[in-house]
Design a protein around this motif. Structure first.
Motif, PDB file in Angstrom:
ATOM      1  N   ASN A   1       7.034  15.657   2.010  1.00  0.00           N
ATOM      2  CA  ASN A   1       8.373  16.202   1.784  1.00  0.00           C
ATOM      3  C   ASN A   1       8.352  17.725   1.804  1.00  0.00           C
ATOM      4  OD1 ASN A   1       9.348  13.596   1.493  1.00  0.00           O
ATOM      5  ND2 ASN A   1       9.240  13.616  -0.742  1.00  0.00           N
TER       6      ASN A   1
ATOM      7  N   GLN B   1       5.391   2.448   3.577  1.00  0.00           N
ATOM      8  CA  GLN B   1       6.351   2.911   4.573  1.00  0.00           C
ATOM      9  C   GLN B   1       7.304   1.792   4.983  1.00  0.00           C
ATOM     10  OE1 GLN B   1       6.933   6.063   5.475  1.00  0.00           O
ATOM     11  NE2 GLN B   1       5.406   6.482   3.892  1.00  0.00           N
TER      12      GLN B   1
ATOM     13  N   LEU C   1       9.823   1.520   2.155  1.00  0.00           N
ATOM     14  CA  LEU C   1      10.752   2.650   2.192  1.00  0.00           C
ATOM     15  C   LEU C   1      11.714   2.535   3.361  1.00  0.00           C
ATOM     16  CD1 LEU C   1       8.335   5.596   1.288  1.00  0.00           C
ATOM     17  CD2 LEU C   1      10.066   4.548  -0.182  1.00  0.00           C
ATOM     18  N   GLY C   2      11.195   2.054   4.507  1.00  0.00           N
ATOM     19  CA  GLY C   2      12.046   1.894   5.679  1.00  0.00           C
ATOM     20  C   GLY C   2      13.104   0.832   5.468  1.00  0.00           C
TER      21      GLY C   2
ATOM     22  N   GLN D   1      14.249  -0.161   2.557  1.00  0.00           N
ATOM     23  CA  GLN D   1      15.176   0.353   1.546  1.00  0.00           C
ATOM     24  C   GLN D   1      16.274   1.172   2.201  1.00  0.00           C
ATOM     25  OE1 GLN D   1      12.215   2.184  -1.239  1.00  0.00           O
ATOM     26  NE2 GLN D   1      13.534   1.308  -2.796  1.00  0.00           N
ATOM     27  N   SER D   2      15.885   2.087   3.073  1.00  0.00           N
ATOM     28  CA  SER D   2      16.850   2.968   3.723  1.00  0.00           C
ATOM     29  C   SER D   2      17.854   2.179   4.556  1.00  0.00           C
ATOM     30  CB  SER D   2      16.098   3.975   4.607  1.00  0.00           C
ATOM     31  OG  SER D   2      17.002   4.798   5.308  1.00  0.00           O
ATOM     32  N   GLN D   3      17.361   1.241   5.363  1.00  0.00           N
ATOM     33  CA  GLN D   3      18.247   0.433   6.207  1.00  0.00           C
ATOM     34  C   GLN D   3      19.181  -0.421   5.353  1.00  0.00           C
ATOM     35  OE1 GLN D   3      15.728  -1.853   8.910  1.00  0.00           O
ATOM     36  NE2 GLN D   3      14.309  -0.136   9.024  1.00  0.00           N
TER      37      GLN D   3
ATOM     38  N   LEU E   1      20.145  -0.003   2.218  1.00  0.00           N
ATOM     39  CA  LEU E   1      21.132   0.794   1.488  1.00  0.00           C
ATOM     40  C   LEU E   1      22.258   1.242   2.403  1.00  0.00           C
ATOM     41  CD1 LEU E   1      18.766   2.904  -0.794  1.00  0.00           C
ATOM     42  CD2 LEU E   1      20.435   1.192  -1.552  1.00  0.00           C
ATOM     43  N   ASN E   2      21.948   1.573   3.649  1.00  0.00           N
ATOM     44  CA  ASN E   2      22.984   1.962   4.608  1.00  0.00           C
ATOM     45  C   ASN E   2      23.958   0.807   4.860  1.00  0.00           C
ATOM     46  OD1 ASN E   2      22.085   4.575   4.995  1.00  0.00           O
ATOM     47  ND2 ASN E   2      20.822   4.062   6.765  1.00  0.00           N
TER      48      ASN E   2
ATOM     49  N   GLN F   1      20.654   2.494  -5.351  1.00  0.00           N
ATOM     50  CA  GLN F   1      20.893   3.811  -4.766  1.00  0.00           C
ATOM     51  C   GLN F   1      19.956   4.867  -5.331  1.00  0.00           C
ATOM     52  OE1 GLN F   1      25.185   3.981  -5.610  1.00  0.00           O
ATOM     53  NE2 GLN F   1      25.546   4.140  -3.421  1.00  0.00           N
TER      54      GLN F   1
ATOM     55  N   GLY G   1      16.876   4.386  -5.908  1.00  0.00           N
ATOM     56  CA  GLY G   1      15.524   4.117  -5.450  1.00  0.00           C
ATOM     57  C   GLY G   1      14.798   3.048  -6.228  1.00  0.00           C
TER      58      GLY G   1
END
Length: 228
Positions: free
Chosen positions: A26, A74, A77-78, A80-82, A84-85, A122, A124
């Motif tokens: 980051n 990963q 995390l990937g 999670q992102s998809q 949540l969208n 949201q 995490g």
């Protein structure tokens, strides 16, 4: 022989190393701003630390275990992102499509897990996201599915959310399995781990303060958030 050196962190060793590696990634992604605020962070400071973390992980945990852990992380995390969208897209459509029938709108959001778990997800919280996805999958009846699609939500969005439930659960299990894979940890290893933790926690605290007006960026440098 028991260890005589105390760890400076409360997480598992591999979790600490994965979290510190993530924080440095980051930092690299935001290094233009960070380096403008602190000259000692000029290149190749972050890259050197990234290499140090990688080498320490490989040396004391083993290349296979550390690599598989990072890959599993990963994946989680990937997903999670998809997820949540898609959940956000679904929720806003429910709120608008059923706004003239507020009781039904609230019931749908309650029934599908949004009221209880969406805010946690949201932030995490992996467990919150898993609970939301499984409640969604379990409680979405064919009748309700048809009603929601008729109002305008794409069936693809719904199918994606249902699919994430099993995928995330499987990836989460894989991640936890690799977290438990470790060599015998020596005092020498703990000293090396503590050195990394000390360095990265200082970077995280300083960077967190630099982003005090940007809550989203702040979370990128919160050891508690990242390690969670």
């Amino acid at each position: 022989m028991p260890n005589t050196i105390a760890r400076k962190y409360k997480t598992k060793d591999v979790e600490m190393l994965t979290a510190t590696a993530t924080i440095i990634e980051n930092a690299i992604a935001n290094k233009t701003f960070l380096q403008s605020k602190r000259t000692t962070w000029a290149d190749p400071f972050f890259d050197d630390l990234k290499t140090q973390i990688q080498n320490t992980t490989d040396t004391y945990l083993g290349k296979d275990a550390s690599q598989q852990m990072r890959q599993a992380t990963q994946i989680v995390l990937g997903i999670q992102s998809q997820a949540l969208n898609d959940l956000a897209e679904f929720k806003v459509q429910i709120e608008q499509d059923f706004k003239n029938v507020p009781v039904q709108k609230t019931e749908i959001l309650n029934q599908l897990g949004f009221t209880t778990y969406h805010k946690l997800a949201q932030k995490g919280d992996q467990e919150g996201l898993v609970n939301l996805l499984f409640q969604f999958k379990t409680n979405l009846t064919p009748i309700l599915n048809t009603e929601i699609v008729t109002k305008g939500t794409a069936q693809t969005t719904i199918d994606n959310i249902i699919g994430y439930a099993t995928t995330l659960k499987d990836a989460n299990i894989t991640q936890e399995t690799y977290k438990g894979t470790r060599k015998e940890i020596t005092d020498q290893a703990i000293i090396a781990f503590n050195q990394i933790y000390d360095q990265v926690i200082s970077i995280a605290k300083i960077a967190n303060n630099f982003y005090k007006t940007d809550k989203v960026k702040q979370q990128l440098f919160s050891f508690a958030k990242v390690s969670a």
